[in-house]
Design an enzyme around this catalytic site. Structure first.
Site, PDB file in Angstrom:
ATOM      1  CD  GLN A 105      -2.463  -1.203   2.724  1.00  0.00           C
ATOM      2  OE1 GLN A 105      -3.423  -0.502   3.032  1.00  0.00           O
ATOM      3  NE2 GLN A 105      -1.931  -2.052   3.572  1.00  0.00           N
ATOM      4  CG  ASN A 106       4.083   1.199   2.432  1.00  0.00           C
ATOM      5  OD1 ASN A 106       2.983   1.372   2.947  1.00  0.00           O
ATOM      6  ND2 ASN A 106       5.045   0.526   3.011  1.00  0.00           N
ATOM      7  CG  HIS A 123      -3.048   2.713  -1.666  1.00  0.00           C
ATOM      8  ND1 HIS A 123      -3.003   2.569  -0.295  1.00  0.00           N
ATOM      9  CD2 HIS A 123      -4.178   2.057  -2.072  1.00  0.00           C
ATOM     10  CE1 HIS A 123      -4.056   1.863   0.106  1.00  0.00           C
ATOM     11  NE2 HIS A 123      -4.781   1.531  -0.942  1.00  0.00           N
ATOM     12  CB  CYS A 154      -1.613  19.530 -22.244  1.00  0.00           C
ATOM     13  SG  CYS A 154      -2.102  19.059 -20.585  1.00  0.00           S
ATOM     14  N   GLY A 191       2.680  -4.774   8.916  1.00  0.00           N
ATOM     15  CA  GLY A 191       2.674  -3.333   9.211  1.00  0.00           C
ATOM     16  C   GLY A 191       1.542  -2.542   8.600  1.00  0.00           C
ATOM     17  CB  THR A 192      -1.317  -2.773   6.788  1.00  0.00           C
ATOM     18  OG1 THR A 192      -2.497  -2.023   6.462  1.00  0.00           O
ATOM     19  CG2 THR A 192      -1.612  -4.253   6.700  1.00  0.00           C
ATOM     20  CD  GLU A 219       0.545  -0.863  19.228  1.00  0.00           C
ATOM     21  OE1 GLU A 219      -0.245  -1.446  20.015  1.00  0.00           O
ATOM     22  OE2 GLU A 219       1.456  -0.110  19.589  1.00  0.00           O
TER      23      GLU A 219
HETATM   24  C1  BJW Z   1       4.480  -1.432  12.587  1.00  0.00           C
HETATM   25  C2  BJW Z   1       5.692  -0.772  12.842  1.00  0.00           C
HETATM   26  C3  BJW Z   1       6.861  -1.571  12.758  1.00  0.00           C
HETATM   27  C4  BJW Z   1       4.131   0.675  13.035  1.00  0.00           C
HETATM   28  N1  BJW Z   1       6.766  -2.886  12.434  1.00  0.00           N
HETATM   29  N2  BJW Z   1       4.417  -2.728  12.279  1.00  0.00           N
HETATM   30  C5  BJW Z   1     -17.118   4.655   3.839  1.00  0.00           C
HETATM   31  C6  BJW Z   1     -17.181   5.931   3.283  1.00  0.00           C
HETATM   32  C7  BJW Z   1     -16.309   6.321   2.247  1.00  0.00           C
HETATM   33  C8  BJW Z   1     -15.371   5.455   1.747  1.00  0.00           C
HETATM   34  C9  BJW Z   1     -15.329   4.193   2.321  1.00  0.00           C
HETATM   35  C10 BJW Z   1     -16.194   3.793   3.337  1.00  0.00           C
HETATM   36  N3  BJW Z   1     -15.914   2.501   3.660  1.00  0.00           N
HETATM   37  C11 BJW Z   1     -14.905   2.092   2.881  1.00  0.00           C
HETATM   38  C12 BJW Z   1     -14.544   3.108   2.058  1.00  0.00           C
HETATM   39  C13 BJW Z   1     -13.476   3.058   1.060  1.00  0.00           C
HETATM   40  C14 BJW Z   1     -12.199   3.704   1.512  1.00  0.00           C
HETATM   41  C15 BJW Z   1     -11.836   3.229   2.922  1.00  0.00           C
HETATM   42  O1  BJW Z   1     -11.350   2.151   3.127  1.00  0.00           O
HETATM   43  N4  BJW Z   1     -12.072   4.076   3.929  1.00  0.00           N
HETATM   44  C16 BJW Z   1     -11.850   3.656   5.333  1.00  0.00           C
HETATM   45  C17 BJW Z   1     -10.945   4.680   6.022  1.00  0.00           C
HETATM   46  C18 BJW Z   1     -13.186   3.477   5.977  1.00  0.00           C
HETATM   47  N5  BJW Z   1     -11.235   3.228   0.551  1.00  0.00           N
HETATM   48  C19 BJW Z   1     -11.059   3.871  -0.598  1.00  0.00           C
HETATM   49  O2  BJW Z   1     -11.597   4.938  -0.843  1.00  0.00           O
HETATM   50  C20 BJW Z   1     -10.188   3.183  -1.615  1.00  0.00           C
HETATM   51  N6  BJW Z   1     -10.906   3.133  -2.838  1.00  0.00           N
HETATM   52  C21 BJW Z   1     -12.012   2.357  -2.954  1.00  0.00           C
HETATM   53  O3  BJW Z   1     -12.351   1.581  -2.079  1.00  0.00           O
HETATM   54  O4  BJW Z   1     -12.702   2.545  -4.121  1.00  0.00           O
HETATM   55  C22 BJW Z   1     -14.052   2.051  -4.161  1.00  0.00           C
HETATM   56  C23 BJW Z   1     -14.936   2.928  -3.290  1.00  0.00           C
HETATM   57  C24 BJW Z   1     -14.937   4.305  -3.455  1.00  0.00           C
HETATM   58  C25 BJW Z   1     -15.760   5.104  -2.629  1.00  0.00           C
HETATM   59  C26 BJW Z   1     -16.566   4.543  -1.642  1.00  0.00           C
HETATM   60  C27 BJW Z   1     -16.539   3.163  -1.468  1.00  0.00           C
HETATM   61  C28 BJW Z   1     -15.722   2.350  -2.302  1.00  0.00           C
HETATM   62  C29 BJW Z   1      -8.919   3.987  -1.829  1.00  0.00           C
HETATM   63  C30 BJW Z   1      -8.058   4.009  -0.619  1.00  0.00           C
HETATM   64  C31 BJW Z   1      -6.843   4.894  -0.860  1.00  0.00           C
HETATM   65  C32 BJW Z   1      -5.991   5.043   0.376  1.00  0.00           C
HETATM   66  N7  BJW Z   1      -5.029   6.056   0.162  1.00  0.00           N
HETATM   67  C33 BJW Z   1      -4.032   6.317   1.174  1.00  0.00           C
HETATM   68  C34 BJW Z   1      -3.226   7.555   0.743  1.00  0.00           C
HETATM   69  C35 BJW Z   1      -2.300   7.188  -0.404  1.00  0.00           C
HETATM   70  C36 BJW Z   1      -1.528   8.337  -0.870  1.00  0.00           C
HETATM   71  C37 BJW Z   1      -0.637   8.928   0.196  1.00  0.00           C
HETATM   72  O5  BJW Z   1       0.115   8.219   0.888  1.00  0.00           O
HETATM   73  O6  BJW Z   1      -0.678  10.118   0.315  1.00  0.00           O
HETATM   74  O7  BJW Z   1      -3.194   5.193   1.345  1.00  0.00           O
HETATM   75  S1  BJW Z   1      -4.726   6.571   2.805  1.00  0.00           S
HETATM   76  C38 BJW Z   1      -3.406   5.780   3.673  1.00  0.00           C
HETATM   77  O8  BJW Z   1      -3.920   4.600   4.353  1.00  0.00           O
HETATM   78  C39 BJW Z   1      -2.447   5.265   2.589  1.00  0.00           C
HETATM   79  C40 BJW Z   1      -2.091   3.900   3.119  1.00  0.00           C
HETATM   80  O9  BJW Z   1      -1.599   3.112   2.068  1.00  0.00           O
HETATM   81  C41 BJW Z   1      -3.392   3.440   3.704  1.00  0.00           C
HETATM   82  C42 BJW Z   1      -3.239   2.311   4.688  1.00  0.00           C
HETATM   83  O10 BJW Z   1      -2.506   2.687   5.791  1.00  0.00           O
HETATM   84  P1  BJW Z   1      -1.555   1.632   6.528  1.00  0.00           P
HETATM   85  O11 BJW Z   1      -0.469   1.231   5.612  1.00  0.00           O
HETATM   86  O12 BJW Z   1      -2.366   0.559   7.103  1.00  0.00           O
HETATM   87  O13 BJW Z   1      -0.892   2.561   7.635  1.00  0.00           O
HETATM   88  P2  BJW Z   1      -1.391   2.894   9.143  1.00  0.00           P
HETATM   89  O14 BJW Z   1      -0.670   4.114   9.573  1.00  0.00           O
HETATM   90  O15 BJW Z   1      -2.852   2.931   9.216  1.00  0.00           O
HETATM   91  O16 BJW Z   1      -0.914   1.649  10.006  1.00  0.00           O
HETATM   92  C43 BJW Z   1       0.439   1.401  10.265  1.00  0.00           C
HETATM   93  C44 BJW Z   1       0.532   0.058  10.970  1.00  0.00           C
HETATM   94  O17 BJW Z   1       1.898  -0.276  11.121  1.00  0.00           O
HETATM   95  C45 BJW Z   1      -0.076   0.023  12.374  1.00  0.00           C
HETATM   96  O18 BJW Z   1      -0.889  -1.141  12.494  1.00  0.00           O
HETATM   97  C46 BJW Z   1       1.140  -0.067  13.304  1.00  0.00           C
HETATM   98  O19 BJW Z   1       0.877  -0.827  14.471  1.00  0.00           O
HETATM   99  C47 BJW Z   1       2.133  -0.762  12.430  1.00  0.00           C
HETATM  100  N8  BJW Z   1       3.556  -0.488  12.702  1.00  0.00           N
HETATM  101  N9  BJW Z   1       5.488   0.508  13.141  1.00  0.00           N
HETATM  102  C48 BJW Z   1       5.588  -3.414  12.227  1.00  0.00           C
HETATM  103  N10 BJW Z   1       8.140  -1.036  13.007  1.00  0.00           N
HETATM  104 ZN    ZN Z   2      -1.017  17.124 -19.904  1.00  0.00          ZN
END
Ligand code: BJW
Ligand code: ZN
Length: 243
Positions: A105-106, A123, A154, A191-192, A219
């Protein structure tokens, strides 16, 4: 490290080197030990905004300069960072296992820097930009980019080639991820936080299609109790022990 953690690592190591097809799904936690802030939890905020307020198409339409400021800040932060032992262990595992797929996801590009080659970036990637006018896709490593970067073809505004909330994941990318998940016999989720769909459900999908699923996380997550193996600890310490 407790005896329970050591024994879970030993169990996973054995399954890993016996498995025929392995998928690893990573999140922000794997890059934390390289100095990349995670999204949620401690240090997960930028100024007074959360990623939920900035990583959306609505935020970009409303205030593209602010969103670009956020991404320029992250590009500056990421540019000098290097892979940590967790990334390096996954590159070593890819070299040792014939059917290995890394899904991340990174957007930071650190898996490629570590040496993994078969990477599905769910992502997008912060080092690529996309034109909001003609949709041209370009790698752009400038740090910082201009406040409002323009397309060389463009002249329209560029945007980061990442997937924001409410946007669909690239269908080919998603298809490749599910194909790997549905055909693996072992999946390791690293790590997600399991809060963002569709990535959050991918481990459960692998389980439904018959794979053993393991988690490595500092966690507990909402899925920890549902997986076969759950290892609490830092990925930079745990993953090298699988080699
Ligand atoms: C360690 C550690 C160490 C720490 N060792 N571990 C209701 C309303 C509206 C939308 C939705 C809804 N329900 C679902 C949705 C869809 C929405 C969604 O899921 N929302 C939820 C928040 C509810 N998803 C989307 O919109 C996706 N598209 C989609 O589903 O399309 C269809 C659709 C559209 C509209 C409505 C419904 C369906 C797209 C998701 C895009 C996510 N984008 C981001 C930003 C990317 C760009 C950027 O970086 O700027 O992606 S958000 C952010 O979160 C980023 C990450 O990839 C993503 C996940 O985060 P991650 O990797 O899990 O990080 P953390 O910080 O949350 O966790 C870190 C973890 O590491 C922790 O557990 C720690 O414990 C651990 N850790 N150190 C091991 N050393
Ligand atoms: Zn262009």
């Amino acid at each position: 490290m407790t005896a329970k953690v050591e024994s879970a690592i030993a169990e996973l190591r054995e399954k890993l080197w016996k498995a025929k097809q392995v998928v690893v799904l990573t999140g922000a936690g794997i890059s934390a030990e390289s100095g990349v802030p995670t999204f949620r939890g401690e240090g997960g905020l930028w100024k007074s905004y959360s990623v939920m307020e900035l990583a959306t198409p609505e935020a970009f339409s409303r205030d593209p300069k602010l969103v670009w400021e956020f991404y320029n800040w992250r590009r500056e932060l990421l540019a000098p960072l290097t892979p940590n032992p967790g990334h390096q262990a996954l590159a070593e595992i890819e070299r040792g296992i014939p059917h290995f797929k890394l899904i991340t996801q990174n957007i930071d590009g650190l898996h490629r820097k570590a040496g993994n080659t078969d990477i599905t970036e769910l992502h997008g990637n912060i080092w690529w930009v996309r034109c909001t006018g003609c949709a041209r896709l370009m790698e752009d490593l400038r740090v910082p980019l201009p406040e409002m970067p323009e397309c060389p073809s463009c002249g329209a505004l560029l945007r980061p080639n990442v997937v924001w909330f409410g946007e669909m994941l690239e269908p080919l990318v998603l298809g490749a991820a599910y194909e790997a998940i549905n055909s693996c016999d072992l999946m390791i989720v690293v790590g997600t936080s399991g809060t963002v769909q569709p990535a959050a459900s991918m481990g459960s999908q692998a389980k439904r299609s018959g794979a053993t699923v393991a988690e490595v996380n500092l966690e507990p997550t909402p899925y920890s109790g549902t997986y076969d193996i759950s290892i609490a600890g830092k990925s930079g310490e745990i993953l090298p022990k699988l080699l």
